[in-house]
Each structure stands twice: as C-alpha cells, then as structure tokens.
Scaffold this motif. Structure first.
Motif, PDB file in Angstrom:
ATOM      1  N   THR A  20      23.084   4.896  30.124  1.00 22.00           N
ATOM      2  CA  THR A  20      22.258   3.852  29.531  1.00 22.00           C
ATOM      3  C   THR A  20      22.011   2.766  30.579  1.00 22.00           C
ATOM      4  O   THR A  20      22.632   2.753  31.655  1.00 22.00           O
ATOM      5  CB  THR A  20      22.942   3.249  28.286  1.00 22.00           C
ATOM      6  OG1 THR A  20      22.043   2.356  27.650  1.00 22.00           O
ATOM      7  CG2 THR A  20      24.206   2.486  28.687  1.00 22.00           C
ATOM      8  N   PHE A  21      21.081   1.891  30.290  1.00 27.85           N
ATOM      9  CA  PHE A  21      20.774   0.802  31.224  1.00 27.85           C
ATOM     10  C   PHE A  21      21.918  -0.220  31.257  1.00 27.85           C
ATOM     11  O   PHE A  21      22.469  -0.587  30.212  1.00 27.85           O
ATOM     12  CB  PHE A  21      19.486   0.080  30.794  1.00 27.85           C
ATOM     13  CG  PHE A  21      18.250   0.908  30.955  1.00 27.85           C
ATOM     14  CD1 PHE A  21      17.695   1.102  32.215  1.00 27.85           C
ATOM     15  CD2 PHE A  21      17.637   1.487  29.853  1.00 27.85           C
ATOM     16  CE1 PHE A  21      16.558   1.881  32.363  1.00 27.85           C
ATOM     17  CE2 PHE A  21      16.495   2.255  29.999  1.00 27.85           C
ATOM     18  CZ  PHE A  21      15.947   2.463  31.254  1.00 27.85           C
ATOM     19  N   LEU A  22      22.260  -0.664  32.484  1.00 29.53           N
ATOM     20  CA  LEU A  22      23.250  -1.725  32.604  1.00 29.53           C
ATOM     21  C   LEU A  22      22.653  -3.074  32.254  1.00 29.53           C
ATOM     22  O   LEU A  22      23.351  -3.991  31.814  1.00 29.53           O
ATOM     23  CB  LEU A  22      23.814  -1.753  34.026  1.00 29.53           C
ATOM     24  CG  LEU A  22      24.664  -0.546  34.421  1.00 29.53           C
ATOM     25  CD1 LEU A  22      25.108  -0.674  35.865  1.00 29.53           C
ATOM     26  CD2 LEU A  22      25.870  -0.412  33.512  1.00 29.53           C
ATOM     27  N   SER A  23      21.349  -3.218  32.443  1.00 29.68           N
ATOM     28  CA  SER A  23      20.677  -4.478  32.102  1.00 29.68           C
ATOM     29  C   SER A  23      19.238  -4.171  31.737  1.00 29.68           C
ATOM     30  O   SER A  23      18.691  -3.128  32.109  1.00 29.68           O
ATOM     31  CB  SER A  23      20.730  -5.458  33.279  1.00 29.68           C
ATOM     32  OG  SER A  23      20.027  -4.928  34.399  1.00 29.68           O
ATOM     33  N   GLY A  24      18.627  -5.060  30.998  1.00 28.65           N
ATOM     34  CA  GLY A  24      17.254  -4.848  30.584  1.00 28.65           C
ATOM     35  C   GLY A  24      17.172  -3.963  29.359  1.00 28.65           C
ATOM     36  O   GLY A  24      18.174  -3.461  28.843  1.00 28.65           O
ATOM     37  N   THR A  25      15.976  -3.746  28.863  1.00 26.91           N
ATOM     38  CA  THR A  25      15.753  -2.920  27.677  1.00 26.91           C
ATOM     39  C   THR A  25      14.588  -1.971  27.926  1.00 26.91           C
ATOM     40  O   THR A  25      13.716  -2.227  28.758  1.00 26.91           O
ATOM     41  CB  THR A  25      15.419  -3.784  26.444  1.00 26.91           C
ATOM     42  OG1 THR A  25      14.260  -4.552  26.731  1.00 26.91           O
ATOM     43  CG2 THR A  25      16.590  -4.695  26.083  1.00 26.91           C
ATOM     44  N   SER A  26      14.623  -0.886  27.183  1.00 24.04           N
ATOM     45  CA  SER A  26      13.528   0.086  27.234  1.00 24.04           C
ATOM     46  C   SER A  26      13.260   0.557  25.814  1.00 24.04           C
ATOM     47  O   SER A  26      13.815   1.567  25.366  1.00 24.04           O
ATOM     48  CB  SER A  26      13.905   1.270  28.129  1.00 24.04           C
ATOM     49  OG  SER A  26      12.863   2.235  28.146  1.00 24.04           O
ATOM     50  N   PRO A  27      12.454  -0.199  25.059  1.00 24.67           N
ATOM     51  CA  PRO A  27      12.231   0.145  23.645  1.00 24.67           C
ATOM     52  C   PRO A  27      11.607   1.542  23.494  1.00 24.67           C
ATOM     53  O   PRO A  27      10.773   1.960  24.300  1.00 24.67           O
ATOM     54  CB  PRO A  27      11.261  -0.940  23.168  1.00 24.67           C
ATOM     55  CG  PRO A  27      11.399  -2.046  24.165  1.00 24.67           C
ATOM     56  CD  PRO A  27      11.709  -1.387  25.470  1.00 24.67           C
ATOM     57  N   GLU A  28      12.033   2.262  22.474  1.00 25.73           N
ATOM     58  CA  GLU A  28      11.429   3.557  22.161  1.00 25.73           C
ATOM     59  C   GLU A  28      11.631   3.844  20.686  1.00 25.73           C
ATOM     60  O   GLU A  28      12.547   3.309  20.050  1.00 25.73           O
ATOM     61  CB  GLU A  28      12.048   4.671  23.002  1.00 25.73           C
ATOM     62  CG  GLU A  28      13.544   4.866  22.776  1.00 25.73           C
ATOM     63  CD  GLU A  28      14.121   5.985  23.624  1.00 25.73           C
ATOM     64  OE1 GLU A  28      14.918   6.771  23.080  1.00 25.73           O
ATOM     65  OE2 GLU A  28      13.768   6.064  24.812  1.00 25.73           O
ATOM     66  N   ASP A  29      10.765   4.674  20.145  1.00 26.31           N
ATOM     67  CA  ASP A  29      10.898   5.070  18.748  1.00 26.31           C
ATOM     68  C   ASP A  29      12.053   6.062  18.600  1.00 26.31           C
ATOM     69  O   ASP A  29      12.328   6.868  19.498  1.00 26.31           O
ATOM     70  CB  ASP A  29       9.605   5.717  18.254  1.00 26.31           C
ATOM     71  CG  ASP A  29       8.457   4.732  18.196  1.00 26.31           C
ATOM     72  OD1 ASP A  29       8.736   3.534  17.979  1.00 26.31           O
ATOM     73  OD2 ASP A  29       7.299   5.150  18.393  1.00 26.31           O
ATOM     74  N   ASP A  30      12.719   6.017  17.455  1.00 29.62           N
ATOM     75  CA  ASP A  30      13.792   6.969  17.158  1.00 29.62           C
ATOM     76  C   ASP A  30      13.159   8.211  16.541  1.00 29.62           C
ATOM     77  O   ASP A  30      12.666   8.176  15.408  1.00 29.62           O
ATOM     78  CB  ASP A  30      14.800   6.342  16.200  1.00 29.62           C
ATOM     79  CG  ASP A  30      16.046   7.208  16.029  1.00 29.62           C
ATOM     80  OD1 ASP A  30      15.979   8.412  16.323  1.00 29.62           O
ATOM     81  OD2 ASP A  30      17.082   6.672  15.607  1.00 29.62           O
ATOM     82  N   TYR A  31      13.171   9.320  17.281  1.00 29.99           N
ATOM     83  CA  TYR A  31      12.485  10.528  16.810  1.00 29.99           C
ATOM     84  C   TYR A  31      13.124  11.101  15.555  1.00 29.99           C
ATOM     85  O   TYR A  31      12.489  11.856  14.802  1.00 29.99           O
ATOM     86  CB  TYR A  31      12.476  11.590  17.909  1.00 29.99           C
ATOM     87  CG  TYR A  31      13.817  12.296  18.110  1.00 29.99           C
ATOM     88  CD1 TYR A  31      14.164  13.408  17.341  1.00 29.99           C
ATOM     89  CD2 TYR A  31      14.724  11.856  19.060  1.00 29.99           C
ATOM     90  CE1 TYR A  31      15.370  14.053  17.516  1.00 29.99           C
ATOM     91  CE2 TYR A  31      15.932  12.489  19.245  1.00 29.99           C
ATOM     92  CZ  TYR A  31      16.253  13.593  18.471  1.00 29.99           C
ATOM     93  OH  TYR A  31      17.445  14.227  18.638  1.00 29.99           O
ATOM     94  N   ARG A  32      14.381  10.733  15.266  1.00 30.81           N
ATOM     95  CA  ARG A  32      15.067  11.328  14.118  1.00 30.81           C
ATOM     96  C   ARG A  32      14.425  10.945  12.791  1.00 30.81           C
ATOM     97  O   ARG A  32      14.627  11.625  11.780  1.00 30.81           O
ATOM     98  CB  ARG A  32      16.539  10.937  14.139  1.00 30.81           C
ATOM     99  CG  ARG A  32      17.330  11.671  15.208  1.00 30.81           C
ATOM    100  CD  ARG A  32      18.710  11.132  15.394  1.00 30.81           C
ATOM    101  NE  ARG A  32      18.706   9.771  15.915  1.00 30.81           N
ATOM    102  CZ  ARG A  32      19.800   9.143  16.326  1.00 30.81           C
ATOM    103  NH1 ARG A  32      20.977   9.733  16.264  1.00 30.81           N
ATOM    104  NH2 ARG A  32      19.732   7.902  16.795  1.00 30.81           N
ATOM    105  N   ALA A  33      13.639   9.882  12.789  1.00 32.77           N
ATOM    106  CA  ALA A  33      12.975   9.482  11.551  1.00 32.77           C
ATOM    107  C   ALA A  33      11.901  10.485  11.132  1.00 32.77           C
ATOM    108  O   ALA A  33      11.524  10.551   9.965  1.00 32.77           O
ATOM    109  CB  ALA A  33      12.352   8.092  11.719  1.00 32.77           C
TER     110      ALA A  33
END
Length: 280
Positions: A20-33
């Motif tokens: 996972t990222f140590l810093s920052g964000t990377s928004p994404e949709d949760d495919y499980r929905a």
C-alpha cells in the motif's frame, strides 16, 4: 469485474504480498459492490456460492446477498468427484440434500405429528456425532432414513395420494419396493426413504434434530452404528472405503489428511482447520 475477482483469487493462491502507499491517496471504486459469481469463475476456482463484501462490512458482521452457480447436474456426479479427487462434496449438492430432508421430513411429520417419526439410518446417523443438528458432514452425498408410522402404511398408495403435494414442493419419487427414492424434479439430489408401519413409535425414545427436523432414535441403533461405521475413522465410500485425504493439491475444499503416510488419524482427529467448507 470478473478479472478483478480472478486476480484477487490467483494472488491469494500464489501467496503474493500486498503493498500500500506509505503516503498520499489513490481513490478507486470497490469492485466488490458489483462483482458477480460467473460460470467461468465457478468452473475455474470450483466456487459454487459467494458473497462479495467490502472489508468494513465483513467486520460489522454483514451478510449480503449470496450468489450461487452449481457445477454438478446430479448428486452422483458430485459424489464421484469427491471420490476421485478427495475434496468435499459440492456445496450445491449438500444444500439441496439439506433442504430436501428439511422440507420432505417436515411434510411427513405434519401429516400426523403424534403418529409419524423419522429415524435416520446408515451413515446418516453419524451426522449427529460429527456435524450437529444443522449440517451434513462434508464428504457425504446422500441421506438415508426410515419414515415410520404408528398406523399401517401402503407405500405406493401413500405416495400416489400425496404425489401432487410433493411435486408442488419440487420433488418426485421412484418407488423401489418398500423404499422410495425421493428426488428433486431436475434429479440434482436424491435421498432414500423407507416407509413402514404400523410400528411402536414410542419405542424410539431418543430425540434429536437433523437439518433442523425432529428425528427419533433408539439406544441399540446408536450402539450398532458406532461399532459398524467406526465414527472414530473418517472414511468415505462405505465401510470398506478410504480414509479421508486430498488428492488435488491446493484445492480450496480439500478433505483433511487422515492417511498421514499410513499412520491414520492423529490426536487432532484430522479435522478441517475452519468452517469454510460447511453449509452454515
């Protein structure tokens, strides 16, 4: 979404680490929905039932809708697959058997609540020792039971009288002497039922439940079953069957290893490590 599910499952099988990222964000949709249990997913990974839930929902105890895709047309095919590969019996097959026993058993008891009882026989009795009152043990693909009445029973006439009721429930039958093979209308699951009467139903004075249905037993029957079927040994096929062991390395539903290079069952009873393979 299918390829994302496959990627997750393959990564888990291969033991790939997750970063996972140590810093920052990377928004994404949760495919499980929006994920679906497709026929290809079922065939590739031998998964017949699935719920796709976000991690936070699982922690909250959410269930979510269950998706199903069955791989075997008949219980015989499922039993052969278990025998050939040493994996648990198809989830769908066991679920159909569970529902059939629950529904047909309740029908029989409700016809005469005081004069009708159900007495499991053969290996089906072992469910009381191994799987409790709601499960079928995971390497068995059928159910055997006596449907007993305090009054006289003519099997052919009884079943003809209630044929339409059974069909309305989703079942029909094949009559074989005093035994009836009760089966789903698509013949995807079967159970053997022996109808008999009159008998002294009060003599069956040990009470229990199987698949949520009231059953009766008698003491000598339990003693005989313990000695004959050797419940301490986990075998499948019949009393001359083989100790449980998996012959499909890495399969998600392997039977536990009860062979152990010829040493037999160990102190842990060669149990499953968790309840993943169970119906409930």
């Amino acid at each position: 979404e299918e390829w994302l599910v496959m990627l997750d499952l393959l990564s888990k099988d291969l033991g790939l680490p997750v970063y996972t990222f140590l810093s920052g964000t990377s928004p994404e949709d949760d495919y499980r929905a929006v994920a679906r249990l497709t026929p290809r997913l079922s065939r590739t990974f031998h998964v017949e039932a699935a719920r796709f839930l976000p991690a936070d929902a699982r922690h909250l105890g959410a269930q979510g809708p269950q998706q199903e895709h069955c791989l075997f047309l008949t219980g015989r095919e499922a039993a052969r697959f278990t025998s050939d590969h040493g994996v648990v019996v198809s989830w769908c097959t066991r679920k159909r058997l569970h529902d059939m026993f629950q529904e047909v058993g309740s029908w029989w008891l409700n016809l005469d609540p005081k004069g009708h009882i159900i007495v499991p026989v053969s290996a089906s009795v072992l469910n009381l020792f191994r799987s409790g009152d709601s499960e079928l043990f995971p390497w068995d693909a059928d159910i055997d039971a006596n449907f007993i009445a305090a009054h006289p029973v003519v099997v052919g006439s009884l079943l003809e009288e209630h044929e339409e009721t059974l069909k309305g429930m989703g079942y029909d039958y094949i009559l074989r002497g005093d035994r009836a093979v009760i089966r789903t209308l698509d013949d995807s699951a079967r159970m053997d039922v022996w109808f008999s009467g009159p008998q002294e139903v009060l003599a069956y004075d040990i009470r229990a439940r199987l698949c949520g249905v009231r059953i009766n037993l008698f003491r000598d029957q339990l003693v005989g079953s313990v000695w004959y079927y050797r419940p301490g040994e986990k075998i499948y096929g019949n009393t001359r069957g083989r100790l449980l062991n998996c012959r499909w390395e890495g399969h998600n539903a392997c039977l536990p290893d009860c062979v152990r290079d010829g040493l037999g069952i160990g102190e842990d009873g060669c149990e499953f490590p968790d309840r993943f393979v169970h119906l409930f």
